[in-house]
Design a protein around this motif. Structure first.
Motif, PDB file in Angstrom:
ATOM      1  N   MET A   1       0.835  -1.176   0.000  1.00 44.70           N
ATOM      2  CA  MET A   1       0.000   0.000   0.000  1.00 44.70           C
ATOM      3  C   MET A   1       0.887   1.249   0.000  1.00 44.70           C
ATOM      4  SD  MET A   1      -2.758   1.189   2.826  1.00 44.70           S
ATOM      5  CE  MET A   1      -4.317   0.940   2.060  1.00 44.70           C
ATOM      6  N   PRO A   2       0.592   2.220  -0.859  1.00 48.11           N
ATOM      7  CA  PRO A   2       1.396   3.447  -0.899  1.00 48.11           C
ATOM      8  C   PRO A   2       1.315   4.222   0.415  1.00 48.11           C
ATOM      9  CG  PRO A   2       0.009   3.255  -2.842  1.00 48.11           C
ATOM     10  CD  PRO A   2      -0.412   2.185  -1.900  1.00 48.11           C
ATOM     11  N   ALA A   3       2.369   4.942   0.707  1.00 53.20           N
ATOM     12  CA  ALA A   3       2.432   5.710   1.950  1.00 53.20           C
ATOM     13  C   ALA A   3       1.506   6.917   1.909  1.00 53.20           C
ATOM     14  CB  ALA A   3       3.859   6.180   2.168  1.00 53.20           C
ATOM     15  N   THR A   4       1.055   7.335   3.080  1.00 53.66           N
ATOM     16  CA  THR A   4       0.277   8.554   3.264  1.00 53.66           C
ATOM     17  C   THR A   4       0.924   9.352   4.374  1.00 53.66           C
ATOM     18  OG1 THR A   4      -1.771   7.451   2.620  1.00 53.66           O
ATOM     19  CG2 THR A   4      -1.995   9.491   3.844  1.00 53.66           C
ATOM     20  N   LYS A   5       1.071  10.653   4.166  1.00 50.91           N
ATOM     21  CA  LYS A   5       1.608  11.525   5.200  1.00 50.91           C
ATOM     22  C   LYS A   5       0.589  12.612   5.491  1.00 50.91           C
ATOM     23  CE  LYS A   5       6.487  10.906   4.334  1.00 50.91           C
ATOM     24  NZ  LYS A   5       7.772  11.495   4.105  1.00 50.91           N
ATOM     25  N   GLU A   6       0.386  12.885   6.776  1.00 50.14           N
ATOM     26  CA  GLU A   6      -0.441  14.007   7.184  1.00 50.14           C
ATOM     27  C   GLU A   6       0.505  15.152   7.503  1.00 50.14           C
ATOM     28  OE1 GLU A   6      -2.932  12.536  10.309  1.00 50.14           O
ATOM     29  OE2 GLU A   6      -4.225  11.500   8.906  1.00 50.14           O
TER      30      GLU A   6
ATOM     31  N   THR B   1       1.163   7.467  -4.801  1.00 52.06           N
ATOM     32  CA  THR B   1       0.619   6.392  -5.632  1.00 52.06           C
ATOM     33  C   THR B   1       1.721   5.653  -6.384  1.00 52.06           C
ATOM     34  OG1 THR B   1       0.265   7.943  -7.444  1.00 52.06           O
ATOM     35  CG2 THR B   1      -1.588   7.571  -5.946  1.00 52.06           C
ATOM     36  N   TYR B   2       2.952   5.992  -6.120  1.00 47.17           N
ATOM     37  CA  TYR B   2       4.082   5.343  -6.773  1.00 47.17           C
ATOM     38  C   TYR B   2       5.274   5.421  -5.820  1.00 47.17           C
ATOM     39  CZ  TYR B   2       5.024  10.242  -7.633  1.00 47.17           C
ATOM     40  OH  TYR B   2       5.210  11.588  -7.470  1.00 47.17           O
ATOM     41  N   ASP B   3       6.301   4.707  -6.126  1.00 45.34           N
ATOM     42  CA  ASP B   3       7.507   4.746  -5.306  1.00 45.34           C
ATOM     43  C   ASP B   3       8.200   6.093  -5.488  1.00 45.34           C
ATOM     44  OD1 ASP B   3       7.175   2.184  -4.325  1.00 45.34           O
ATOM     45  OD2 ASP B   3       8.285   1.281  -5.986  1.00 45.34           O
ATOM     46  N   VAL B   4       8.562   6.696  -4.385  1.00 43.52           N
ATOM     47  CA  VAL B   4       9.284   7.970  -4.423  1.00 43.52           C
ATOM     48  C   VAL B   4      10.722   7.714  -3.974  1.00 43.52           C
ATOM     49  CG1 VAL B   4       7.249   9.400  -4.047  1.00 43.52           C
ATOM     50  CG2 VAL B   4       8.524   8.568  -2.099  1.00 43.52           C
TER      51      VAL B   4
END
Length: 51
Positions: free
Chosen positions: A1-6, A24-27
């Motif tokens: 699952m892609p990461a999410t940052k607040e 939505t993709y690898d950074v």
């Protein structure tokens, strides 16, 4: 699952309290909040919110 940052904008003139950045993709590994800008005021005084 892609990461999410607040993220919150710490500029005194900004009215945005927080936003979420969904990947939505690898950074690159060296990508961080400092590479982002506030979507409301365009400022770069951002801090990641730890949940």
């Amino acid at each position: 699952m892609p990461a999410t940052k607040e993220v919150k904008c710490e500029s005194e003139d900004c009215e945005l309290d927080m936003f979420e950045n969904h990947y939505t993709y690898d950074v690159p590994e060296d990508h961080s909040v400092s590479d982002l800008a506030c979507p409301y005021c365009g400022g770069t005084q951002l801090a990641e919110i730890e949940v």
